[in-house]
Write an enzyme that holds these catalytic residues in place. Structure first.
Site, PDB file in Angstrom:
ATOM      1  N   LYS A  16     -95.492  72.668   8.180  1.00 12.47           N
ATOM      2  CA  LYS A  16     -95.359  71.907   9.423  1.00 12.47           C
ATOM      3  C   LYS A  16     -96.739  71.654  10.014  1.00 12.47           C
ATOM      4  O   LYS A  16     -97.572  72.572  10.054  1.00 12.47           O
ATOM      5  CB  LYS A  16     -94.531  72.689  10.452  1.00 12.47           C
ATOM      6  CG  LYS A  16     -93.069  72.814  10.091  1.00 12.47           C
ATOM      7  CD  LYS A  16     -92.320  73.664  11.099  1.00 12.47           C
ATOM      8  CE  LYS A  16     -90.865  73.821  10.667  1.00 12.47           C
ATOM      9  NZ  LYS A  16     -90.198  74.928  11.356  1.00 12.47           N
ATOM     10  N   CYS A  26     -49.008  94.728 -15.401  1.00 15.08           N
ATOM     11  CA  CYS A  26     -50.249  94.477 -16.135  1.00 15.08           C
ATOM     12  C   CYS A  26     -51.224  95.623 -15.856  1.00 15.08           C
ATOM     13  O   CYS A  26     -51.632  95.825 -14.713  1.00 15.08           O
ATOM     14  CB  CYS A  26     -50.870  93.152 -15.694  1.00 15.08           C
ATOM     15  SG  CYS A  26     -52.449  92.792 -16.485  1.00 15.08           S
ATOM     16  N   CYS A  62     -51.866  92.319 -20.994  1.00 16.28           N
ATOM     17  CA  CYS A  62     -50.452  92.713 -20.951  1.00 16.28           C
ATOM     18  C   CYS A  62     -49.529  91.714 -21.644  1.00 16.28           C
ATOM     19  O   CYS A  62     -48.316  91.925 -21.688  1.00 16.28           O
ATOM     20  CB  CYS A  62     -49.998  92.902 -19.509  1.00 16.28           C
ATOM     21  SG  CYS A  62     -49.805  91.349 -18.616  1.00 16.28           S
ATOM     22  N   TYR A 112     -77.758 106.881  20.603  1.00 13.36           N
ATOM     23  CA  TYR A 112     -77.510 105.466  20.875  1.00 13.36           C
ATOM     24  C   TYR A 112     -76.059 105.264  21.316  1.00 13.36           C
ATOM     25  O   TYR A 112     -75.780 104.584  22.298  1.00 13.36           O
ATOM     26  CB  TYR A 112     -77.815 104.634  19.628  1.00 13.36           C
ATOM     27  CG  TYR A 112     -77.502 103.168  19.794  1.00 13.36           C
ATOM     28  CD1 TYR A 112     -78.446 102.289  20.316  1.00 13.36           C
ATOM     29  CD2 TYR A 112     -76.243 102.668  19.451  1.00 13.36           C
ATOM     30  CE1 TYR A 112     -78.154 100.943  20.489  1.00 13.36           C
ATOM     31  CE2 TYR A 112     -75.938 101.330  19.625  1.00 13.36           C
ATOM     32  CZ  TYR A 112     -76.900 100.469  20.139  1.00 13.36           C
ATOM     33  OH  TYR A 112     -76.601  99.139  20.317  1.00 13.36           O
ATOM     34  N   ASP A 113     -75.140 105.890  20.573  1.00  8.16           N
ATOM     35  CA  ASP A 113     -73.718 105.753  20.915  1.00  8.16           C
ATOM     36  C   ASP A 113     -73.444 106.260  22.329  1.00  8.16           C
ATOM     37  O   ASP A 113     -72.631 105.697  23.059  1.00  8.16           O
ATOM     38  CB  ASP A 113     -72.847 106.534  19.916  1.00  8.16           C
ATOM     39  CG  ASP A 113     -72.873 105.888  18.535  1.00  8.16           C
ATOM     40  OD1 ASP A 113     -73.275 104.708  18.446  1.00  8.16           O
ATOM     41  OD2 ASP A 113     -72.512 106.564  17.557  1.00  8.16           O
ATOM     42  N   LYS A 124     -88.785  78.553   3.008  1.00  5.48           N
ATOM     43  CA  LYS A 124     -87.617  77.711   3.256  1.00  5.48           C
ATOM     44  C   LYS A 124     -86.370  78.575   3.050  1.00  5.48           C
ATOM     45  O   LYS A 124     -86.018  78.925   1.928  1.00  5.48           O
ATOM     46  CB  LYS A 124     -87.605  76.519   2.302  1.00  5.48           C
ATOM     47  CG  LYS A 124     -86.477  75.545   2.571  1.00  5.48           C
ATOM     48  CD  LYS A 124     -86.639  74.283   1.725  1.00  5.48           C
ATOM     49  CE  LYS A 124     -85.545  73.280   2.028  1.00  5.48           C
ATOM     50  NZ  LYS A 124     -84.198  73.808   1.729  1.00  5.48           N
ATOM     51  N   ARG A 127     -75.409  73.386  12.618  1.00  5.40           N
ATOM     52  CA  ARG A 127     -76.101  72.108  12.491  1.00  5.40           C
ATOM     53  C   ARG A 127     -75.112  70.964  12.285  1.00  5.40           C
ATOM     54  O   ARG A 127     -75.272  69.886  12.834  1.00  5.40           O
ATOM     55  CB  ARG A 127     -77.084  72.154  11.319  1.00  5.40           C
ATOM     56  CG  ARG A 127     -77.744  70.824  11.096  1.00  5.40           C
ATOM     57  CD  ARG A 127     -78.849  70.848  10.065  1.00  5.40           C
ATOM     58  NE  ARG A 127     -79.395  69.510   9.949  1.00  5.40           N
ATOM     59  CZ  ARG A 127     -78.919  68.577   9.130  1.00  5.40           C
ATOM     60  NH1 ARG A 127     -77.926  68.860   8.330  1.00  5.40           N
ATOM     61  NH2 ARG A 127     -79.436  67.369   9.106  1.00  5.40           N
ATOM     62  N   CYS A 150     -52.510  85.865 -14.340  1.00  8.77           N
ATOM     63  CA  CYS A 150     -51.565  86.639 -15.144  1.00  8.77           C
ATOM     64  C   CYS A 150     -50.340  86.926 -14.288  1.00  8.77           C
ATOM     65  O   CYS A 150     -50.453  87.425 -13.171  1.00  8.77           O
ATOM     66  CB  CYS A 150     -52.208  87.949 -15.600  1.00  8.77           C
ATOM     67  SG  CYS A 150     -50.998  89.174 -16.146  1.00  8.77           S
TER      68      CYS A 150
HETATM   69 ZN   LIG Z   1     -51.878  90.828 -17.504  1.00  7.83          ZN
END
Ligand SMILES: [Zn+2]
Length: 588
Positions: free
Chosen positions: A311, A448, A429, A62-63, A139, A160, A442
């Site tokens: 529908k 930490c 921490c 394909y490539d 739906k 839309r 934090c």
């Molecule tokens: Zn922390």
């Protein structure tokens, strides 16, 4: 040679595919013929791969076809309008234009009540000659789009919006393989179709898994994932996201169509993809049965749905029934019941992400919600906890919509004394927790341990530098053994360090060292993405890399330099400066 003749003789549709002679050896006429055959072949193979899930040639083949087609289109003056090569390569845009729909995209009347559906059935029989039948569809829970075609070529794609006016998202939509760029010759001169852009369930789960693994916020549901993607300003990012377009209506056609069912067949013949589980029902009771069966299998379907749409099939009947100011009177959405259950909130734990975001998670008495046992649910952030008034011991509604992480939707019985009090300091921490809008963060940065771990995980992950064989577990092992403290330490790891850990042999240690070594000189934008600087995602990283060109130039950048870059605003610039000013954040 006409198009249909070339189709019969097209040598690129089925293996074995012939070799190409050099581009320089082709006459202009040969090039034009070959380009036309290749466009057709690539469209065909795209369809086999993306729509039918049944490719007939290898990816490498394909490539080869695709690359050859690109060569021909750049070397020769061949017609590339509507060519599959046009899906990629559009430039990022600044903002979306709006466009007015030539036919209004109405919303659909909906209810969860069977009596309302029967009322709809009675009404349409009463107001027509009575010979009404229905087309039943799931739906879809995605983003509604209108596709505008002229002379078989895709001209414009518009969301839309409010039904009358939407946003023009053509370059993004063009990257989606299930949106035909060029229709077959027998297509009508003018065609406007409506459908839903969705992210299939498995692709969504995989995408979210990667987000969570790198400490980013997952999308709340497939619909949000689509909404966030379709409004991306860089089409190359959209191209990487697994979107699918499912068509469900013809808004305008220069070729008349007698029924909804016929219209559906017509669209499939043109190369569009229909929603799954399309069925016809002779009576409203058959349609109710269809809804019940669909509800049974909703979790097995690959698209998120929240009900069914019924529908009236015959277009003459549709015209007779007409519309109200907001709804067509010939269709009705019969929605599924919500998926919520009541349980007790037992505790709240806090997770600290890569950017310091502290996310509260509710621990619950296990409860069955729509067939899945739920014992943890997201509380999102401290503002959400306050808004819900959620406290430990409360009775709460948990909601699980589709594959979404379950969330606490409501407190039904307030048994706690006030809501959960968010701590002032990080549970990991002990640094101060600051508020950033509704969120808690934090302030420990890379002091930490939780943020460090998430940052390193991000750096090595697919969203970062994609270092082969180094995953979350490996990072955890390195951290626990104190072999590393930050990203830079990865590059100082020797084979012997790793073999000293349980479970790592000579070969696997050598492979890891080699893989890490191979990531020493990444492209600048990949490196910036991998650092995981707050607010700096793929798009901003690309723009920053383009602007500064080198790590050193980037590191020296002032806020005013940063904000000249597209996609970098005041907040992002501040985050970048904060990040760069922390010595600990410099792995280079
Ligand atoms: Zn922390």
């Amino acid at each position: 040679m006409s198009r249909s003749q070339s189709a019969q003789e097209n040598p690129y549709l089925a293996p074995p595919l012939p070799q190409f002679k050099g581009v320089a050896e082709l006459s202009a006429k040969e090039a034009a013929t070959q380009a036309e055959q290749l466009q057709e072949a690539v469209r065909y193979h795209d369809r086999r791969y993306y729509v039918d899930g049944d490719p007939v040639i290898a990816d490498s083949e394909y490539d080869r076809l695709f690359t050859r087609l690109q060569e021909l289109e750049s070397e020769f003056d061949v017609d590339d309008e509507g060519s599959p090569t046009q899906r990629v390569g559009a430039s990022p845009i600044d903002e979306f234009d709006t466009a007015t729909h030539s036919t209004e995209l109405l919303s659909i009347e909906q209810s969860r009540e069977k009596s309302a559906v029967r009322g709809f059935g009675d009404r349409v029989v009463r107001e027509t000659d009575g010979s009404v039948s229905f087309v039943c569809e799931p739906k879809l829970d995605g983003i509604s789009l209108a596709l505008y075609y002229e002379d078989g070529l895709l001209q414009q794609v518009v969301t839309r919006g409010d039904g009358e006016e939407g946003e023009v998202v053509t370059p993004n939509a063009k990257t989606v393989p299930s949106i035909p760029l060029r229709l077959p010759v027998e297509s009508p001169e003018r065609l406007v179709v409506r459908g839903e852009m969705v992210m299939p369930r498995k692709a969504f789960q995989q995408y979210n898994k990667e987000q969570i693994e790198v400490g980013d916020d997952p999308f709340a549901n497939p619909r949000n994932a689509v909404a966030g993607t379709i409004r991306q300003k860089d089409p190359s990012i959209v191209a990487e996201r697994p979107l699918q377009f499912l068509v469900f209506d013809v808004l305008e056609s220069s070729q008349p169509l007698a029924t909804r069912w016929e219209a559906n067949q017509f669209l499939e013949d043109l190369g569009f993809v229909s929603p799954p589980r399309l069925e016809q029902a002779e009576t409203i009771e058959d349609a109710v049965a269809y809804r019940n069966e669909t509800l049974e299998v909703r979790d097995e379907m690959d698209v998120a749905i929240d009900g069914v749409v019924l529908k009236v099939n015959d277009h003459d009947h549709q015209d007779t029934l007409g519309r109200t100011s907001s709804h067509p009177r010939y269709c009705f959405a019969y929605k599924f019941p919500p998926r919520t259950e009541e349980t007790a909130l037992r505790d709240v734990v806090l997770q600290v992400g890569r950017t310091g975001r502290v996310t509260p998670v509710a621990l619950l008495d296990p409860v069955d919600v729509g067939g899945v046992t739920v014992s943890r649910a997201s509380l999102h952030n401290p503002a959400q906890i306050a808004e819900l008034g959620a406290g430990i011991g409360d009775r709460v509604w948990v909601e699980r919509a589709g594959d979404v992480i379950p969330q606490v939707a409501e407190v039904v019985e307030d048994r706690a004394d006030g809501h959960f009090g968010f701590p002032e300091t990080c549970p990991v921490c002990s640094s101060n927790i600051e508020r950033d809008g509704p969120m808690a963060v934090c302030t420990g940065g890379l002091s930490c341990p939780s943020q460090v771990r998430r940052s390193i995980e991000h750096y090595v992950s697919r969203k970062g530098l994609d270092i082969d064989g180094v995953g979350e577990q490996t990072v955890d092992h390195f951290l626990e053994a104190e072999l590393i403290e930050d990203v830079a330490d990865l590059y100082a790891l020797a084979k012997d360090d790793i073999t000293s850990l349980e479970g790592y042999g000579d070969q696997s240690a050598a492979n890891l060292v080699e893989a890490i070594d191979g990531s020493r000189e990444p492209a600048l934008h990949d490196f910036l993405t991998a650092l995981g600087i707050p607010e700096v995602g793929e798009t901003a990283a690309r723009d920053l890399a383009r602007e500064f060109g080198s790590v050193d130039a980037f590191r020296e950048a002032e806020s005013s330099d940063l904000t000249t870059v597209d996609d970098v605003g005041e907040v992002t610039a501040r985050r970048i400066r904060e990040y760069l000013q922390m010595e600990v954040n410099r792995p280079w």
